[in-house]
Design an enzyme around this catalytic site. Structure first.
Site, PDB file in Angstrom:
ATOM      1  N   THR A 141      56.553  -4.675  61.772  1.00  0.00           N
ATOM      2  CA  THR A 141      57.084  -4.449  60.424  1.00  0.00           C
ATOM      3  C   THR A 141      58.598  -4.606  60.407  1.00  0.00           C
ATOM      4  O   THR A 141      59.245  -4.627  61.458  1.00  0.00           O
ATOM      5  CB  THR A 141      56.734  -3.033  59.957  1.00  0.00           C
ATOM      6  OG1 THR A 141      57.320  -2.086  60.865  1.00  0.00           O
ATOM      7  CG2 THR A 141      55.230  -2.831  59.903  1.00  0.00           C
ATOM      8  N   ASP A 142      59.161  -4.705  59.187  1.00  0.00           N
ATOM      9  CA  ASP A 142      60.612  -4.708  59.060  1.00  0.00           C
ATOM     10  C   ASP A 142      61.046  -3.699  58.006  1.00  0.00           C
ATOM     11  O   ASP A 142      60.212  -2.981  57.454  1.00  0.00           O
ATOM     12  CB  ASP A 142      61.136  -6.129  58.785  1.00  0.00           C
ATOM     13  CG  ASP A 142      60.765  -6.649  57.407  1.00  0.00           C
ATOM     14  OD1 ASP A 142      60.439  -5.848  56.501  1.00  0.00           O
ATOM     15  OD2 ASP A 142      60.808  -7.871  57.219  1.00  0.00           O
ATOM     16  N   ALA A 143      62.342  -3.644  57.763  1.00  0.00           N
ATOM     17  CA  ALA A 143      62.885  -2.617  56.875  1.00  0.00           C
ATOM     18  C   ALA A 143      62.416  -2.783  55.437  1.00  0.00           C
ATOM     19  O   ALA A 143      62.637  -1.890  54.607  1.00  0.00           O
ATOM     20  CB  ALA A 143      64.418  -2.626  56.952  1.00  0.00           C
ATOM     21  N   GLY A 144      61.777  -3.901  55.112  1.00  0.00           N
ATOM     22  CA  GLY A 144      61.163  -4.049  53.798  1.00  0.00           C
ATOM     23  C   GLY A 144      59.846  -3.277  53.713  1.00  0.00           C
ATOM     24  O   GLY A 144      59.233  -3.218  52.650  1.00  0.00           O
TER      25      GLY A 144
END
Lengths: 154, 154, 154, 154
Positions: B14-17
């Site tokens: 995952t990423d910060a979005g």
């Protein structure tokens, strides 16, 4: 070639084939897009806090021409190719920096691709119109007028 | 849908979005291709040691339809779409596994793409003809006859 | 060995040295911790939505004994070693699955480490007391009583 | 603080917690070590071709003090702390660059760790003595005399 960044190939980027793993060019392309946006005064974390939205990729394609290896220095570019109300298309290339430095020529092209990235509201991730501030910066920088002349459904 | 693997979304994906980072679908697609090859008796490390070659991606494209999030379970597929003397094209899809389990329907499609992967000799990374053993296994498994009926320059 | 998961080594995990890149063992360890929590009924995305908090690593250490390679199958473990009001320490190991399958023995140990992970509120990332629901599940599963007998400042 | 590099936090580095994923500090540390070696004239790909060996990490530990986020600029350091015949220990820190630029102070420390990296022959991955050329460069640069005064079994 448009905007460019220099990216070094580290151990983390390579795989057991001795070359840069194919997915990692999408990382390199993302870094170039982020630095291009930053060069326009568009900082994505601040944008999200202020505008409540963010860019999310909806399409990506890459052609891989030549492999890159550990310690190589790459020049990675980003150029606005198409702009709509809700998304933009960025053309991107990765070149091998010549050993002695300087600008790479077309024989040094390692990979190239196109990425469509759309604006979404950060909570529900629904497509939304690119905020005026962002659209203006993109338009000024690119010489493209984003909203009036482009496909409203893009 | 062809061959399929189950892939869990972890923090690393995952990423910060709050969603799976776009490059990581190429990792998921690669895992599905590798397991599909393994199901045909083709183990890539062993192949490299025995045949001196390996598959390297020459083209990849992805359309992202819906985001995936932490803890989601994905079903990722690989299906041989086209086969040539030196490369093959694999069609791939990633679906969200329904909360109660079972087979996902088309509404659960998260991303889909195509990947062309070519055989190269492992030392010099030059394109080479797919070894007979590998071509046969691919042909048997897919119902496609790899060499006679396909584009010899692909 | 406590809770265990099976992890296959893919191209993405390896580097140009032909072995699994050292940082990726922390990914493998995280996957094992997440599946261990899931086996206790603790789903991290749901926990964050319901409790407003999450686990964040505050210390990690790894000893690398033998390298893993493409196509290897690993057995990765997680075992609660120490528990406090605000953090827990998980002992973790990665073994090479024997070629014929079955349980690996100690000669197959590839890497081992310890990870301290603390509960934080998800907004401000400040350390907080582990929610009672989470503490209970950890305690039941581990045979350790989390709060009364442990260091309150951990 | 020893040798330092500047590292920008991109989407790829973050996770759904909104912060840099814990394993990625080991990537940042590796980049700093690689650039430090490069500053000494030690290019790892060339070394491997010439000397037939490479550095492989045998131990790593990290303490995470404060999270980093998207768009943050980090200063990551590498300092030779201990040197033996077959391995070296590098102390590493990651700081948040102050918003206005300039050198970070100790309050900006995000993470710190130690990494032991040993020389191995690239084929069989067996520990070996660090080649004289490499040992000399390390010794000159660090002010440590690598072989005479250090633990011969390290």
């Amino acid at each position: 070639m448009g905007f460019e960044v220099t990216i070094r190939v580290y151990w983390e980027d390579t795989d057991a084939g001795g070359i840069v793993f194919y997915a990692n060019y999408l990382k390199f392309f993302e870094r170039a897009r982020t630095e291009w946006l930053r060069s326009l005064g568009l900082h994505q974390r601040a944008l999200r806090e202020r505008e409540g939205g963010m860019f999310v990729v909806s399409e990506a394609s890459v052609r891989y021409l030549r492999p890159a290896r550990l310690d190589d220095e790459l020049v990675v570019t980003a150029r606005l190719e198409e702009a709509g109300r809700a998304s933009v298309v960025i053309a991107q290339q990765a070149f091998l920096r010549p050993p002695g430095g300087g600008a790479p020529d077309s024989a040094a092209l390692l990979a190239e691709g196109r990425v469509r990235t759309g604006w979404v509201d950060a909570q529900r991730l629904r497509p939304a119109r690119i905020p005026p501030l962002v659209a203006e910066r993109l338009a000024q920088a690119s010489g493209l007028s984003l909203h009036p002349f482009t496909n409203p459904t893009a």
